[in-house]
Design an enzyme around this catalytic site. Structure first.
Site, short mmCIF file in Angstrom:
data_model
loop_
_atom_site.label_atom_id
_atom_site.label_comp_id
_atom_site.label_asym_id
_atom_site.label_seq_id
_atom_site.Cartn_x
_atom_site.Cartn_y
_atom_site.Cartn_z
CG HIS A 153 -10.49 3.18 1.82
ND1 HIS A 153 -10.65 1.81 1.72
CD2 HIS A 153 -9.27 3.38 2.38
CE1 HIS A 153 -9.57 1.22 2.21
NE2 HIS A 153 -8.71 2.14 2.61
CB SER A 163 -0.85 -0.01 1.26
OG SER A 163 -1.40 1.26 1.49
CB SER A 164 0.51 4.63 -1.41
OG SER A 164 -0.78 4.92 -0.93
CB CYS A 165 -0.35 3.90 4.10
SG CYS A 165 -0.64 2.19 4.48
CE1 TYR A 187 -3.85 -2.81 5.29
CE2 TYR A 187 -2.82 -0.89 4.31
CZ TYR A 187 -3.50 -2.08 4.17
OH TYR A 187 -3.83 -2.55 2.92
CE LYS A 217 -1.35 -4.85 3.02
NZ LYS A 217 -1.61 -6.05 2.19
O1 GFB Z 1 -9.76 7.08 2.15
P1 GFB Z 1 -9.19 7.48 3.45
O2 GFB Z 1 -9.88 7.00 4.68
O3 GFB Z 1 -7.70 7.00 3.40
O4 GFB Z 1 -9.18 9.09 3.57
P2 GFB Z 1 -6.22 7.56 3.68
C1 GFB Z 1 -8.63 9.90 2.59
C2 GFB Z 1 -8.85 11.36 2.90
O5 GFB Z 1 -10.24 11.64 2.71
C3 GFB Z 1 -8.53 11.79 4.33
C4 GFB Z 1 -10.75 12.37 3.80
O6 GFB Z 1 -7.93 13.06 4.30
C5 GFB Z 1 -9.91 11.88 4.97
O7 GFB Z 1 -9.97 12.79 6.04
N1 GFB Z 1 -12.19 12.13 3.93
C6 GFB Z 1 -13.15 13.07 3.73
C7 GFB Z 1 -12.79 10.98 4.26
N2 GFB Z 1 -14.36 12.56 3.98
C8 GFB Z 1 -14.17 11.26 4.30
C9 GFB Z 1 -15.06 10.20 4.65
O8 GFB Z 1 -16.26 10.36 4.72
N3 GFB Z 1 -14.49 8.97 4.90
C10 GFB Z 1 -13.15 8.77 4.82
N4 GFB Z 1 -12.66 7.53 5.05
N5 GFB Z 1 -12.28 9.76 4.53
C11 GFB Z 1 -5.93 5.05 4.26
C12 GFB Z 1 -5.09 4.30 5.24
O9 GFB Z 1 -5.59 6.37 4.45
O10 GFB Z 1 -5.63 4.74 2.94
C13 GFB Z 1 -4.95 2.89 4.90
O11 GFB Z 1 -5.63 4.51 6.52
C14 GFB Z 1 -4.74 2.61 3.43
O12 GFB Z 1 -3.88 2.39 5.62
C15 GFB Z 1 -5.67 3.42 2.57
O13 GFB Z 1 -3.43 2.86 3.04
C16 GFB Z 1 -5.41 3.30 1.09
O14 GFB Z 1 -5.59 7.77 2.37
O15 GFB Z 1 -6.17 8.70 4.61
#
Ligand code: GFB
Length: 320
Positions: free
Chosen positions: A185, A113-115, A142, A146
């Protein structure tokens, strides 16, 4: 060890995690290849159970393995279920990679994953920036799991000569996503929220965080295509990033989703929710040199994902 091009034709191919968004895209893509597909549900083989994994590999002996099984979720799921994200993902990676070696798989692809890249690594993120700085705290468990999987692949290559490779997908979306309001996500969350607001006539939709973070989004069928391409054409110790090479702010992205869904009222931001990593754009030059680039534009992919959401919702509502 490595032979490229690697012939998939006629092989038994195991997709670990075939019910997930990534695994099901791999299965769709592999139906276009002349392979014997092997899958196992969680009730057949719990990949966290080493004995069960060994027994299954001993009986089925897959020649090729795509390791797409993982416990995944959005920023809140990662930050809340920290023990599960660490334990489940360590156990899955450890059991499957080891079994592939013991039971003689010819080739394995591990999806990271890119994280795994440091929170403040230079952008776009190059593959060699792994382990050069501290991780983003919200998804450290996570990412650590990974990174352990990646290091296993590297070690099994170097000690046993196994043809195992590592690929690093960017943020993914598409059919089969999880639409849980809290744990999904961002793409699935916003598709659902904008759709529900459109249907109910709500005049405001709340997007988490400041709207300022930047993310790169790849349609999951493009990811599956890249994985098949790399399985056939790449063998090496270096990681290979898989993305589009383009990113967008969450605020702009929310407008793209709203437009695709047909929601036309207000959008506001809840800064009490976490932003996570400020930016996560992959350097895809290695992938481009290997002859692959993404084919689905973001607005096009979001429309496809929205239709998939509507279909999945319709199917669920007919279940008794
Ligand atoms: O998709 P997301 O949860 O993944 O959030 P990450 C991406 C961005 O979207 C963050 C914003 O800046 C969130 O604050 N966001 C805005 C939201 N509204 C929402 C919402 O309703 N739900 C969610 N979930 N986000 C994950 C990692 O990080 O990415 C994992 O935690 C994994 O480990 C995955 O790598 C691909 O990009 O922040």
């Amino acid at each position: 060890m490595a032979s490229v091009p690697f012939e998939l034709k006629g092989k038994t191919v195991y997709v670990a995690g075939h019910r997930g968004m990534v695994g099901s895209a791999l299965v769709r893509r592999l139906t276009g290849e002349d392979v014997e597909l092997l899958t196992a549900t969680r009730s057949e083989v719990d990949l966290r159970d080493q004995a069960a994994v060994n027994q299954w590999f001993g009986a089925r002996r897959p020649q090729v393995v795509f390791l797409a099984a993982a416990k995944v979720g959005g920023i809140i799921a990662n930050d809340t279920l920290r023990a599960e994200f660490l334990y489940d993902n360590l156990a899955i990676a450890s059991n499957v990679i080891h079994a592939a070696q013991v039971y003689g798989s010819e080739k394995l692809m591990f999806l990271g994953s890119s994280c795994i890249y440091p929170r403040l690594a230079p952008q776009p993120l190059r593959e060699d920036s792994m382990l050069t700085g501290p991780l983003e705290p919200t998804n450290e468990p996570y990412a650590i799991a990974k990174i352990a999987g990646i290091k296993m692949v590297e070690a099994y290559r170097s000690q046993y000569g196994a043809d195992f490779i590592n690929v690093m997908p960017t943020n993914l979306y598409g059919p089969g996503d999880n639409y849980h309001p809290e744990y999904s996500h961002v793409v699935a969350a916003l598709i659902r929220r904008f759709h529900e607001a459109k249907v109910s006539g709500a005049k405001n939709v709340v997007v988490w965080g400041t709207g300022m973070p930047r993310r790169e989004f790849l349609y999951v069928d493009d990811l599956a295509d890249a994985c098949i391409h790399l399985m056939k054409t790449y063998s090496g110790t270096e990681l290979v990033n898989i993305g589009t090479g383009e990113d967008i702010t969450i605020a702009e992205f929310a407008r793209v989703v709203a437009a695709s869904v047909g929601y036309t009222s207000e959008i506001s931001f809840d800064a009490s929710r976490p932003d996570g990593t400020p930016r996560k754009l992959l350097d895809v030059s290695r992938l481009a040199k290997l002859g692959w680039r993404a084919g689905t534009a973001l607005d096009e992919g979001i429309v496809l994902a929205y239709h998939a959401y509507l279909e999945e919702k319709a199917v669920q509502s007919t279940r008794v």
